[in-house]
Design a protein around this motif. Structure first.
Motif, short mmCIF file in Angstrom:
data_model
loop_
_atom_site.label_atom_id
_atom_site.label_comp_id
_atom_site.label_asym_id
_atom_site.label_seq_id
_atom_site.Cartn_x
_atom_site.Cartn_y
_atom_site.Cartn_z
N SER A 80 -20.38 42.29 15.69
CA SER A 80 -19.87 42.69 14.37
C SER A 80 -19.42 44.14 14.33
CB SER A 80 -20.94 42.45 13.31
OG SER A 80 -21.99 43.37 13.44
N VAL A 81 -18.71 44.43 13.26
CA VAL A 81 -18.32 45.79 12.92
C VAL A 81 -18.66 46.00 11.45
CG1 VAL A 81 -15.93 45.11 12.42
CG2 VAL A 81 -16.45 47.50 12.93
N ALA A 82 -19.18 47.18 11.11
CA ALA A 82 -19.60 47.45 9.74
C ALA A 82 -19.18 48.85 9.32
CB ALA A 82 -21.12 47.30 9.62
N LEU A 83 -18.95 49.01 8.02
CA LEU A 83 -18.65 50.30 7.41
C LEU A 83 -19.58 50.50 6.22
CD1 LEU A 83 -14.77 50.04 7.34
CD2 LEU A 83 -16.04 51.72 8.67
N TRP A 84 -19.98 51.75 5.98
CA TRP A 84 -20.86 52.06 4.86
C TRP A 84 -20.43 53.39 4.25
CZ3 TRP A 84 -25.65 55.39 5.35
CH2 TRP A 84 -26.32 55.48 4.13
N VAL A 144 -19.54 46.97 4.00
CA VAL A 144 -18.75 45.81 4.42
C VAL A 144 -19.01 45.54 5.89
CG1 VAL A 144 -16.95 46.05 2.65
CG2 VAL A 144 -16.70 47.25 4.83
N ARG A 145 -18.81 44.27 6.27
CA ARG A 145 -19.09 43.84 7.64
C ARG A 145 -18.16 42.70 8.01
NH1 ARG A 145 -23.20 44.35 10.94
NH2 ARG A 145 -24.43 45.46 9.41
N LYS A 146 -17.82 42.65 9.28
CA LYS A 146 -17.07 41.52 9.81
C LYS A 146 -17.76 41.05 11.08
CE LYS A 146 -12.53 39.95 11.26
NZ LYS A 146 -11.11 40.28 11.38
N ASN A 147 -18.07 39.74 11.10
CA ASN A 147 -18.63 39.13 12.31
C ASN A 147 -18.14 37.69 12.39
OD1 ASN A 147 -20.33 37.56 10.59
ND2 ASN A 147 -21.94 39.10 10.69
N THR A 148 -18.76 36.89 13.22
CA THR A 148 -18.28 35.52 13.41
C THR A 148 -18.54 34.63 12.19
OG1 THR A 148 -20.37 34.95 14.49
CG2 THR A 148 -18.53 35.60 15.91
#
Length: 172
Positions: A80-84, A144-148
């Motif tokens: 995953s990739v995440a931003l805060w 926010v986060r993006k993963n499978t």
């Protein structure tokens, strides 16, 4: 007398190993915010706005109103990739626009929204901040986060105003 001190080697953060932007991940929070402000200034000026960096009640004074700028560096895991972004102050007067700047290993993304649009964002990504001493709801944070399995970064798609390749960012 001579004394030799060996400083610890700085490890490159996961996901940033081959990024031309990797040195940015080593800066303090004030520098991070400043970098975000100058990115937004460049984007707005390229769109014809006149901008001035300010230090009170927001970060930029621009043709279309004062802007609060928040910057975050992507955190990477295996899947995953995440931003805060934290310490968004909706009750603070003076700003009418919020700019979120996301530094990724391969790009910089800028999202723009009005204060009202920010307040209407999905509560799965905007929550109360965690800093002690402020009234409930005085501070907000965006995660926010993006993963499978999920992609909450896409909840910001309609607010995206710029994507800049890492190769187009010069570090001095």
């Amino acid at each position: 007398m001579n004394i030799t001190l060996t400083l610890p080697k700085k490890e490159t953060k996961k996901g940033w190993e081959n990024s031309p932007l990797a040195p940015l991940t080593e800066v303090n929070n004030q520098n991070k915010g400043s970098f975000g402000t100058y990115v937004v200034k460049a984007v707005l000026e390229s769109n014809g706005e006149t901008c001035k960096v300010i230090s009170d009640k927001g970060d930029l004074e621009a043709t279309n109103g004062r802007s609060e700028v928040k910057a975050a560096f992507a955190s990477y895991s295996n899947t995953s990739v995440a931003l805060w972004w934290n310490q968004v102050r909706p009750a603070q007067g003076g700003w009418s626009r919020l700019h979120l700047v996301g530094f990724f290993a391969d790009k910089v993304m800028v999202w723009e929204m009005s204060k009202n649009e920010f307040l209407s964002l999905d509560d799965t990504i905007v929550t109360d901040g965690h800093v002690t001493g402020d009234a409930d709801g005085a501070l907000k944070e965006v995660k926010v986060r993006k993963n499978t399995k999920t992609d909450t970064i896409s909840l910001l798609d309609e607010y995206l105003i710029a994507t800049i390749s890492a190769d187009d960012v010069t570090l001095n």
